[in-house]
Design a protein around this motif. Structure first.
Motif, PDB file in Angstrom:
ATOM      1  N   GLN A   1      -7.677   7.778  11.669  1.00 50.46           N
ATOM      2  CA  GLN A   1      -6.766   7.277  10.639  1.00 50.46           C
ATOM      3  C   GLN A   1      -6.124   5.965  11.044  1.00 50.46           C
TER       4      GLN A   1
ATOM      5  N   ARG B   1      -5.523   4.272   1.224  1.00 49.19           N
ATOM      6  CA  ARG B   1      -5.971   4.538  -0.145  1.00 49.19           C
ATOM      7  C   ARG B   1      -4.736   4.889  -0.955  1.00 49.19           C
TER       8      ARG B   1
ATOM      9  N   TYR C   1      -7.904  -2.251   3.925  1.00 49.67           N
ATOM     10  CA  TYR C   1      -7.953  -2.239   5.386  1.00 49.67           C
ATOM     11  C   TYR C   1      -6.834  -3.170   5.830  1.00 49.67           C
TER      12      TYR C   1
ATOM     13  N   TYR D   1     -13.778  -0.776  13.830  1.00 51.08           N
ATOM     14  CA  TYR D   1     -13.032   0.267  13.120  1.00 51.08           C
ATOM     15  C   TYR D   1     -13.911   1.481  12.864  1.00 51.08           C
ATOM     16  N   ASP D   2     -13.403   2.633  13.231  1.00 49.89           N
ATOM     17  CA  ASP D   2     -14.082   3.912  13.041  1.00 49.89           C
ATOM     18  C   ASP D   2     -13.321   4.684  11.970  1.00 49.89           C
ATOM     19  N   GLU D   3     -13.953   4.895  10.816  1.00 45.98           N
ATOM     20  CA  GLU D   3     -13.264   5.550   9.703  1.00 45.98           C
ATOM     21  C   GLU D   3     -12.844   6.974   9.989  1.00 45.98           C
ATOM     22  N   SER D   4     -13.406   7.577  11.021  1.00 50.79           N
ATOM     23  CA  SER D   4     -13.009   8.951  11.335  1.00 50.79           C
ATOM     24  C   SER D   4     -11.609   8.998  11.951  1.00 50.79           C
TER      25      SER D   4
ATOM     26  N   ARG E   1     -17.520  -1.538   4.774  1.00 49.19           N
ATOM     27  CA  ARG E   1     -17.432  -0.602   5.907  1.00 49.19           C
ATOM     28  C   ARG E   1     -18.153  -1.162   7.140  1.00 49.19           C
TER      29      ARG E   1
ATOM     30  N   CYS F   1      -5.753   0.279   9.872  1.00 52.58           N
ATOM     31  CA  CYS F   1      -5.837   1.521   9.110  1.00 52.58           C
ATOM     32  C   CYS F   1      -6.477   1.250   7.759  1.00 52.58           C
ATOM     33  N   LEU F   2      -7.111   2.282   7.240  1.00 54.74           N
ATOM     34  CA  LEU F   2      -7.661   2.239   5.897  1.00 54.74           C
ATOM     35  C   LEU F   2      -6.708   3.019   5.013  1.00 54.74           C
TER      36      LEU F   2
ATOM     37  N   LYS G   1     -16.576  -2.257  10.859  1.00 51.85           N
ATOM     38  CA  LYS G   1     -17.131  -1.686  12.090  1.00 51.85           C
ATOM     39  C   LYS G   1     -17.580  -2.792  13.039  1.00 51.85           C
TER      40      LYS G   1
ATOM     41  N   GLU H   1     -13.399   2.869  -3.755  1.00 49.45           N
ATOM     42  CA  GLU H   1     -13.694   3.077  -2.336  1.00 49.45           C
ATOM     43  C   GLU H   1     -14.394   1.846  -1.766  1.00 49.45           C
TER      44      GLU H   1
END
Length: 103
Positions: free
Chosen positions: A92, A23, A35, A87-90, A78, A20-21, A82, A72
């Protein structure tokens, strides 16, 4: 046969995990990203923390820190997430298995 049984039979190391990312804001009030790879044995505790506490915490208490920084993630970070972890940031939370040793 389950995937995990098949992997075990083939001698392939695996460990279910989620990436998970996150913040948040640190103690000084600065924005931080992380991450985090959370292994299956910590997922329940991590979800409970997010639901009930949500305060300051040490990400390493819940898993492996893959990348961390201020504000960020940059494009290189990023891209690394990937390429190395898919990992796909879209999403969660992204479940991954098997885990094979990294070079």
């Amino acid at each position: 046969m389950a995937l995990t049984d098949d992997l075990t039979a083939k001698g392939i190391p695996y460990r279910a995990a989620a990436i998970c990312l996150m913040r948040t804001v640190n103690e000084e009030g600065r924005k931080v990203f992380c991450y985090l790879k959370i292994y299956d044995e910590h997922l329940g505790r991590f979800a409970l923390f997010l639901k009930e506490d949500g305060g300051l915490f040490n990400p390493a208490d819940y898993g492996e820190i893959l990348a961390i920084g201020f504000d960020e993630p940059d494009d290189d970070t990023r891209r690394k997430m990937k390429e190395e972890f898919g990992y796909d940031e879209s999403e969660q939370l992204m479940l991954i298995t098997p885990e094979t040793p990294r070079n």
